[in-house]
Enzyme design. Sequence first.
Site, PDB file in Angstrom:
ATOM      1  N   HIS A  76     -71.551 -40.705  86.689  1.00 59.41           N
ATOM      2  CA  HIS A  76     -70.689 -39.542  87.038  1.00 59.41           C
ATOM      3  C   HIS A  76     -71.914 -38.818  87.563  1.00 59.41           C
ATOM      4  O   HIS A  76     -72.804 -38.266  86.812  1.00 59.41           O
ATOM      5  CB  HIS A  76     -70.237 -38.672  85.956  1.00 59.41           C
ATOM      6  N   ASP A 119     -72.368 -35.111  90.403  1.00 59.52           N
ATOM      7  CA  ASP A 119     -71.721 -34.007  91.033  1.00 59.52           C
ATOM      8  C   ASP A 119     -72.359 -33.819  92.310  1.00 59.52           C
ATOM      9  O   ASP A 119     -72.262 -32.669  93.037  1.00 59.52           O
ATOM     10  CB  ASP A 119     -71.345 -32.881  90.228  1.00 59.52           C
ATOM     11  N   GLU A 151     -62.576 -36.270  90.738  1.00 62.50           N
ATOM     12  CA  GLU A 151     -62.506 -35.392  89.360  1.00 62.50           C
ATOM     13  C   GLU A 151     -61.481 -34.201  89.419  1.00 62.50           C
ATOM     14  O   GLU A 151     -61.844 -33.340  89.719  1.00 62.50           O
ATOM     15  CB  GLU A 151     -63.985 -35.000  88.918  1.00 62.50           C
ATOM     16  N   HIS A 197     -59.613 -31.409  84.763  1.00 62.95           N
ATOM     17  CA  HIS A 197     -61.105 -30.846  84.448  1.00 62.95           C
ATOM     18  C   HIS A 197     -60.975 -29.812  83.301  1.00 62.95           C
ATOM     19  O   HIS A 197     -60.224 -30.239  82.327  1.00 62.95           O
ATOM     20  CB  HIS A 197     -61.541 -30.238  85.974  1.00 62.95           C
ATOM     21  N   HIS A 221     -62.943 -34.893  79.790  1.00 61.61           N
ATOM     22  CA  HIS A 221     -62.137 -33.677  80.234  1.00 61.61           C
ATOM     23  C   HIS A 221     -60.766 -33.538  79.380  1.00 61.61           C
ATOM     24  O   HIS A 221     -60.212 -32.557  79.383  1.00 61.61           O
ATOM     25  CB  HIS A 221     -61.957 -33.243  81.695  1.00 61.61           C
ATOM     26  N   HIS A 237     -68.260 -39.081  81.341  1.00 61.52           N
ATOM     27  CA  HIS A 237     -69.568 -38.121  80.761  1.00 61.52           C
ATOM     28  C   HIS A 237     -68.900 -37.403  79.821  1.00 61.52           C
ATOM     29  O   HIS A 237     -68.465 -36.243  79.852  1.00 61.52           O
ATOM     30  CB  HIS A 237     -69.886 -37.128  82.060  1.00 61.52           C
ATOM     31  N   ASP A 259     -73.829 -36.825  84.259  1.00 62.32           N
ATOM     32  CA  ASP A 259     -73.305 -35.737  84.941  1.00 62.32           C
ATOM     33  C   ASP A 259     -74.307 -34.604  85.412  1.00 62.32           C
ATOM     34  O   ASP A 259     -74.254 -33.507  85.160  1.00 62.32           O
ATOM     35  CB  ASP A 259     -72.501 -35.050  83.774  1.00 62.32           C
TER      36      ASP A 259
END
Length: 379
Positions: free
Chosen positions: A29, A31, A133, A160, A201, A222, A326
């Site tokens: 993961h 971003d 995500e 999320h 999440h 993550h 992450d």
Amino acid sequence: MALATPPVQDNAYAAALALLDRAPLIDGHNDLPYVIRLDRTAKGDVGLYDLTKVHEKGDTDIPRMQAGKLAAQFFAAYVPPKQRNPAGFALAQIALMRDILKRHADVFRPGLSAADVLAAKAEGRIALFMTIENGTALDGELDALDAYFDLGVRLMTLCHNDSHDWCDSATDAPRNNGLSAFGQQVIGRMNRLGMVVDLAHVSPKVMHDTLDVTRAPVVWSHSNAFSLCDHPRNVPDDVLDRVAGNGGVVMATFVPDFISQASRDWHRPAKDQYGKSPEGIDHVKVEADLAAKAGPKPKATLTQYCDHLDYLAKRIGHDHVGIGSDFFGWINPDGLEDTSVFPALVAELIRRGWSEGDLEKLAGGNTLRVLRAVEAAAG
């Protein structure tokens, strides 16, 4: 943000470099697409962001990914929980990732299957796996999964930080008592397509509900161990005890508040009852105010991160642990500052006595097994 701490140059570090030269390394993961979208100069333009240079105020770029010896990177099309046009936003982020593939074909190849990881490793490239995500990207339409899959998406994180119409979040009040009937249909369709189900999440109830109905292994892309740090995003022991039976993988993450109980406790006054920050807050100001009241923020460290890996390996077995950094352009733990640090992480585990075989599983072998199992279960 500082660049990574220079690694300790010892026999363990040399052995780590050698291991990652031959064994594929997969990060579950990152971003970066959202970082590029938010960048004040680039504003979503991959060319303006320029991945070929080191971004000292960030953590992910081509030079440091190559230094980190990545063979595959899962990049997220993150959809903010309150995004008014979630499907459109997800598509824009997918387009951004496809632009990365076009502009940097010498560095990345599309990641569509386990075979692409091994091919990328052999070519000296990085397999770029596109993920979504937040399941709000479906906009309530099950068939949207098919379209996303055809665009190249191979993993979806079900929610999320907010609960939504069919899935409860770990960091929000429940709306469905876990996974709704439609949510169960989502799991079935993802299984049929060959798309990895990601339980990072989601609430513990959704974790159990999904494990009850999935016919393919799942991942936590993550998340860490709740027993070592009580952030609600981490995985509780009663769920961990079901991971081996499913064949899944918990990909331990670098987020400081998920690693360090002291960091989690220090931030607690600025979080709501569910462990998340209120919308629209100024994080820099909030941290300055907390420091004025409670003293300097405790740091999370590479050593503490490896404690989570040790705990997970002991609890669920070395066959079910992976890495999910992450990285998201914010503050990272000491020793885990950017995408160049993976050899240092492996070196620390070598010093702790991890075997070569178990390190190869952690680096990418376990995730490859999940990818193959998900592909085999499709249809």
